[in-house]
Design a protein around this motif. Sequence first.
Motif, short mmCIF file in Angstrom:
data_model
loop_
_atom_site.label_atom_id
_atom_site.label_comp_id
_atom_site.label_asym_id
_atom_site.label_seq_id
_atom_site.Cartn_x
_atom_site.Cartn_y
_atom_site.Cartn_z
N MET A 1 0.85 -1.19 0.00
CA MET A 1 0.00 0.00 0.00
C MET A 1 0.89 1.24 0.00
SD MET A 1 -3.44 0.28 2.27
CE MET A 1 -2.57 0.83 3.72
N SER A 2 0.62 2.15 -0.91
CA SER A 2 1.44 3.35 -1.03
C SER A 2 1.16 4.30 0.12
CB SER A 2 1.15 4.08 -2.34
OG SER A 2 1.38 3.25 -3.44
N SER A 3 2.22 4.82 0.69
CA SER A 3 2.02 5.81 1.74
C SER A 3 2.17 7.23 1.20
CB SER A 3 3.00 5.58 2.89
OG SER A 3 4.32 5.54 2.40
N PHE A 4 2.80 7.36 0.04
CA PHE A 4 3.03 8.69 -0.53
C PHE A 4 2.25 8.87 -1.83
CE2 PHE A 4 7.22 7.89 1.61
CZ PHE A 4 7.12 8.87 2.57
N LYS A 5 1.73 10.07 -2.02
CA LYS A 5 1.11 10.44 -3.29
C LYS A 5 1.77 11.72 -3.78
CE LYS A 5 -3.49 8.70 -2.02
NZ LYS A 5 -4.90 9.09 -1.79
N VAL A 6 2.31 11.68 -4.96
CA VAL A 6 3.08 12.82 -5.44
C VAL A 6 2.75 13.16 -6.89
CG1 VAL A 6 5.39 13.82 -5.65
CG2 VAL A 6 4.97 12.00 -4.00
N LEU A 7 2.55 14.44 -7.14
CA LEU A 7 2.35 14.92 -8.50
C LEU A 7 3.53 15.79 -8.93
CD1 LEU A 7 -0.75 16.10 -10.27
CD2 LEU A 7 1.23 17.61 -10.25
N PHE A 8 4.13 15.45 -10.05
CA PHE A 8 5.19 16.26 -10.64
C PHE A 8 4.61 17.07 -11.79
CE2 PHE A 8 7.44 12.87 -8.53
CZ PHE A 8 8.59 13.46 -8.04
N HIS A 9 4.82 18.37 -11.74
CA HIS A 9 4.29 19.26 -12.78
C HIS A 9 5.44 19.70 -13.69
CE1 HIS A 9 2.41 23.47 -13.76
NE2 HIS A 9 2.37 22.67 -14.79
N VAL A 10 5.37 19.34 -14.96
CA VAL A 10 6.42 19.68 -15.91
C VAL A 10 5.83 20.59 -16.98
CG1 VAL A 10 8.20 18.80 -17.47
CG2 VAL A 10 7.50 17.43 -15.50
N SER A 11 6.30 21.85 -17.03
CA SER A 11 5.74 22.80 -17.99
C SER A 11 6.79 23.34 -18.97
CB SER A 11 5.05 23.95 -17.26
OG SER A 11 5.96 24.68 -16.48
N GLY B 1 -4.94 14.88 -1.95
CA GLY B 1 -3.85 14.60 -1.02
C GLY B 1 -2.49 14.41 -1.64
N TYR B 2 -2.38 14.66 -2.93
CA TYR B 2 -1.08 14.55 -3.58
C TYR B 2 -0.21 15.76 -3.21
CZ TYR B 2 -2.10 10.60 -6.67
OH TYR B 2 -2.38 9.35 -7.17
N ALA B 3 1.05 15.51 -2.90
CA ALA B 3 2.02 16.59 -2.77
C ALA B 3 2.32 17.11 -4.17
CB ALA B 3 3.30 16.09 -2.11
N TYR B 4 2.66 18.40 -4.25
CA TYR B 4 2.97 19.04 -5.53
C TYR B 4 4.46 19.32 -5.59
CZ TYR B 4 3.03 22.85 -9.06
OH TYR B 4 3.29 23.65 -10.15
N ILE B 5 5.07 18.90 -6.69
CA ILE B 5 6.50 19.17 -6.90
C ILE B 5 6.68 19.80 -8.28
CG2 ILE B 5 8.83 18.20 -7.12
CD1 ILE B 5 8.11 17.29 -4.51
N LYS B 6 7.36 20.94 -8.32
CA LYS B 6 7.76 21.54 -9.60
C LYS B 6 9.27 21.32 -9.71
CE LYS B 6 6.65 23.81 -13.32
NZ LYS B 6 6.80 25.24 -13.58
N PRO B 7 9.70 20.36 -10.54
CA PRO B 7 11.14 20.04 -10.58
C PRO B 7 11.98 21.21 -11.09
CG PRO B 7 9.83 18.30 -11.59
CD PRO B 7 8.92 19.47 -11.41
#
Lengths: 115, 115, 115
Positions: free
Chosen positions: C1-11, C109-115
Amino acid sequence: MSSFKVLFHVSDNEIWPKALTNIRNFIKDVGPGGAEIEVVANAAAVAAYYNNEKADMIQQMAELAGQGVKFIACRNALKAHSLDENLRPSFVEVVPAGITEIVKKQSAGYAYIKP
Amino acid sequence: MSSFKVLFHVSDNEIWPKALTNIRNFIKDVGPGGAEIEVVANAAAVAAYYNNEKADMIQQMAELAGQGVKFIACRNALKAHSLDENLRPSFVEVVPAGITEIVKKQSAGYAYIKP
Amino acid sequence: MSSFKVLFHVSDNEIWPKALTNIRNFIKDVGPGGAEIEVVANAAAVAAYYNNEKADMIQQMAELAGQGVKFIACRNALKAHSLDENLRPSFVEVVPAGITEIVKKQSAGYAYIKP
């Protein structure tokens, strides 16, 4: 009643066209009144509010403001760029510190987008 | 007691001056002790911790660290840039993976800011 | 079961290598299946899905997709760049509006990451 709350953070002048396209597409997708949208400009991005050579862009902002989008300028950034807050376009609101505004909005449930 | 929790994500070396200005203005706005602030550097941004040609910037970081700001370096990024973690400035903490740190902090209620 | 939810935004197209490195390091840190990861590409970043001159990068994406990473393209961005969604790599999903997808995931509940 808006189901979405979104904050767009613009900290570079060059990113404005992308940000405005993002916002227009988003409104088109969720429908008018489908979201509470706020744009916080800090650092060099505040200069766009005063750039009369890009009057069409300010016009695009004004149209979005007419649809309920809030445009914010960071007072620290205005001062750092010697921009007079009394001369800003009427649709732009000034906050004491852009970062504080962004943090407060995230606490209030706004999603954060860096275009 | 801090009412704000904020994570600054720095992934480009060039963005450091903007990030440090953001942090100083934020602290000035919310007052000393008014926020828990963490800066996570990954990718090329970790090099700034070792850049003795910009000693004034490292000094600025050290002063902020003295005010309670946490400065983090991603171990993967240090390795990728051949930087020895034992030679880092004493105020910098190392985490195994910068992204994991960012995700955990957001889960813990930290606002996310990409300067 | 995943404990982390993460969204990567690539623009931006140029940011893809950094984004893929972030994702690989993150998976290495949390272990296979340790996180639900989604990558949303909008604006100019959607072009990378079609860039056959960088076939190795598309191959890297395909491998990550094989490990469960979801790759998304914004339909507005595809249209703006005259890219035919029927010709996209099979691992790429298309959404009507990238920004809406990002906002929904943050609400979920996803964390947001802008690389």
